[in-house]
Design a protein around this motif. Structure first.
Motif, short mmCIF file in Angstrom:
data_model
loop_
_atom_site.label_atom_id
_atom_site.label_comp_id
_atom_site.label_asym_id
_atom_site.label_seq_id
_atom_site.Cartn_x
_atom_site.Cartn_y
_atom_site.Cartn_z
N THR A 175 0.84 -1.20 0.00
CA THR A 175 0.00 0.00 0.00
C THR A 175 0.88 1.25 0.00
N LYS A 176 0.26 2.38 -0.29
CA LYS A 176 0.98 3.65 -0.22
C LYS A 176 1.31 4.01 1.22
N PHE A 194 5.67 0.52 -5.15
CA PHE A 194 4.31 0.19 -4.72
C PHE A 194 3.70 -0.74 -5.78
N VAL A 195 3.54 -2.00 -5.43
CA VAL A 195 3.13 -3.01 -6.41
C VAL A 195 1.83 -3.72 -6.07
N GLY A 196 1.40 -3.66 -4.80
CA GLY A 196 0.21 -4.40 -4.40
C GLY A 196 0.56 -5.58 -3.51
N ASN A 197 -0.31 -6.57 -3.48
CA ASN A 197 -0.25 -7.63 -2.47
C ASN A 197 -0.19 -9.01 -3.13
N THR A 198 0.96 -9.68 -3.00
CA THR A 198 1.10 -10.99 -3.64
C THR A 198 0.18 -12.03 -3.05
N MET A 199 -0.17 -11.90 -1.76
CA MET A 199 -1.07 -12.87 -1.16
C MET A 199 -2.44 -12.82 -1.83
N GLY A 363 -17.22 -2.39 3.11
CA GLY A 363 -15.80 -2.41 2.77
C GLY A 363 -15.54 -2.38 1.28
N ALA A 364 -14.27 -2.13 0.93
CA ALA A 364 -13.84 -2.10 -0.46
C ALA A 364 -12.45 -2.72 -0.55
N ILE A 365 -11.92 -2.85 -1.75
CA ILE A 365 -10.63 -3.50 -1.97
C ILE A 365 -9.55 -2.43 -2.19
N PRO A 366 -8.44 -2.48 -1.48
CA PRO A 366 -7.37 -1.50 -1.64
C PRO A 366 -6.77 -1.48 -3.05
N GLU A 367 -6.16 -0.38 -3.37
CA GLU A 367 -5.56 -0.15 -4.69
C GLU A 367 -4.48 -1.21 -4.99
N LEU A 368 -4.48 -1.70 -6.21
CA LEU A 368 -3.52 -2.68 -6.74
C LEU A 368 -3.61 -4.06 -6.11
#
Length: 387
Positions: A175-176, A194-199, A363-368
């Motif tokens: 995340t940022k 900042f690439v996101g979440n591999t999980m 809720g919502a899904i975080p960026e990337l």
């Protein structure tokens, strides 16, 4: 090459041909259950780039920090992770004992067969130990899931994060907020990606393959008609009286719904000391990835003290209650479906009341967090090494 001895074989042939200056040899480190779903998509992305002609190779190093089949081997099978090239087989021990064994055995491997980059993920003991061993041999370190912070130094994971990030060369953030944490600590912006979440890459890929665990039928479970509980942190499980109070609060405010509690090995003994006997509480063995996430996806809510599960519930839109005072994943609360309840078991009653009255946030899904993080990481590594 996998070995079972206490030390490495005396002779280790180089795993790869270093004759090409343009080839990058990456050691991918995995040691504990939280690592496995993070490395699986990275390995897949490397293989895809290899097929496109990138001169990139990897060796998978399993430290053996988690050595039980349900905590380790099962995940390799379900997520399609290849057999490790090396297994350091450090086994059980205190934090210091495991750290020392991992450092000694990984150092010995690197001295006999060096790599160009040590890629670590998350915040387990193996992450910190291998980073230190590599860096002391002047091998570059890349940290996937860098920069997350809880601010709680009583958590071993927080120390692992801080130490690893203090010596990392390339920082890949989820995340940022994590990127900002690194900037504030003095890391140069050009080192941070900042690439996101591999999980979440793994979660989205495997979601169509989730499967019912055997207990689904035997307990006559139905979607949104049960709760899932996971607890393993010392503050929640090390004292039998406190654990009993906590579980009783869940039972008493569960509206009679079945409570499915996959029991972490460190928790099983403590539960046996509590004498709890509730008809709707079902303690079960740890599950495979596909079975456990089937349960989570269909649960009314999850009650946990895990960080990673809060990310998965956020993406799957499942209400989540975290029994901790701090979280290194604040986006799961500010954006997602998670709420931080603290460590006072009495906080469960109003939270569960809110859930059953239908007032939990959507809720919502975080960026990337889009399933493409690993591809971004591998492409960035290729650019960094000019392959």
């Amino acid at each position: 090459m996998i070995y079972a001895e206490q030390t490495l074989p005396k002779e280790i042939k180089p795993a790869f041909d270093h004759s090409s200056e343009k080839q990058i040899i990456i050691d991918i480190i995995a040691g504990a259950r939280p690592n496995f779903m993070k490395i699986a998509p990275i390995i897949e992305s490397i293989k895809q780039e290899q097929e496109l002609g990138a001169n990139i190779a990897f060796r998978l190093i399993h430290t053996g920090q988690h050595y039980d089949k349900m905590m380790s081997g099962n995940f390799f099978e379900q997520l399609g992770i290849p057999e490790p090239d090396f297994n350091l087989e450090v086994g059980s021990g205190t934090q210091a004992e495991q750290t020392a064994k991992i450092m000694m055995r990984y150092e010995e491997l690197l001295l006999k067969s060096p790599a160009d980059l040590c890629l670590v993920v998350g915040d387990v003991t193996s992450t910190m130990a291998c980073s230190i061993a590599a860096k002391k041999l002047n091998i570059k370190v890349a940290h996937v899931e860098a920069g997350i912070r809880s601010g709680d130094l009583s958590m071993p994971e927080e120390i692992n994060r801080m130490v690893t990030d203090a010596i990392t060369d390339y920082f890949f953030t989820t995340t940022k907020i994590a990127s900002d944490n690194l900037i504030k600590s003095g890391i140069k912006a050009e080192q941070i990606f900042f690439v996101g979440n591999t999980m979440i890459d793994t979660l989205l890929k495997q979601m169509p393959h989730f499967k019912k665990p055997e207990l689904w039928s035997s307990l006559v479970l139905a979607p949104q008609q049960y709760l899932v509980v996971t607890l393993h942190r010392p503050s929640n499980v090390d004292e039998a009286d406190r654990l009993k109070f906590l579980i009783n609060e869940i039972v008493d405010n569960s509206m009679g719904l079945p409570i499915i509690f996959p029991v972490h090995p460190r928790t099983a003994q403590k539960i046996s000391q509590t004498g709890i006997n509730a008809a709707n509480l079902h303690t079960v063995e740890p599950m495979g990835y596909l079975e456990f996430n089937y349960l989570v996806r269909n649960a009314k809510a999850v009650i946990t003290d895990s960080g990673g599960i809060t990310e998965e519930t956020t993406v799957m839109g499942v209400p989540c209650m975290t029994l901790r005072n701090t979280t290194e994943r604040p986006e799961t609360c500010s954006i997602g479906t998670n709420e931080l309840l603290g460590t006072n078991p009495e906080a469960l009653k109003p939270a569960l009341k809110k859930l059953f009255e239908g007032e939990w946030k959507k809720g919502a899904i975080p960026e990337l967090w889009d399933g493409k993080t690993s591809a971004r990481i591998v492409k960035q590594l290729i650019n960094l090494f000019a392959l």
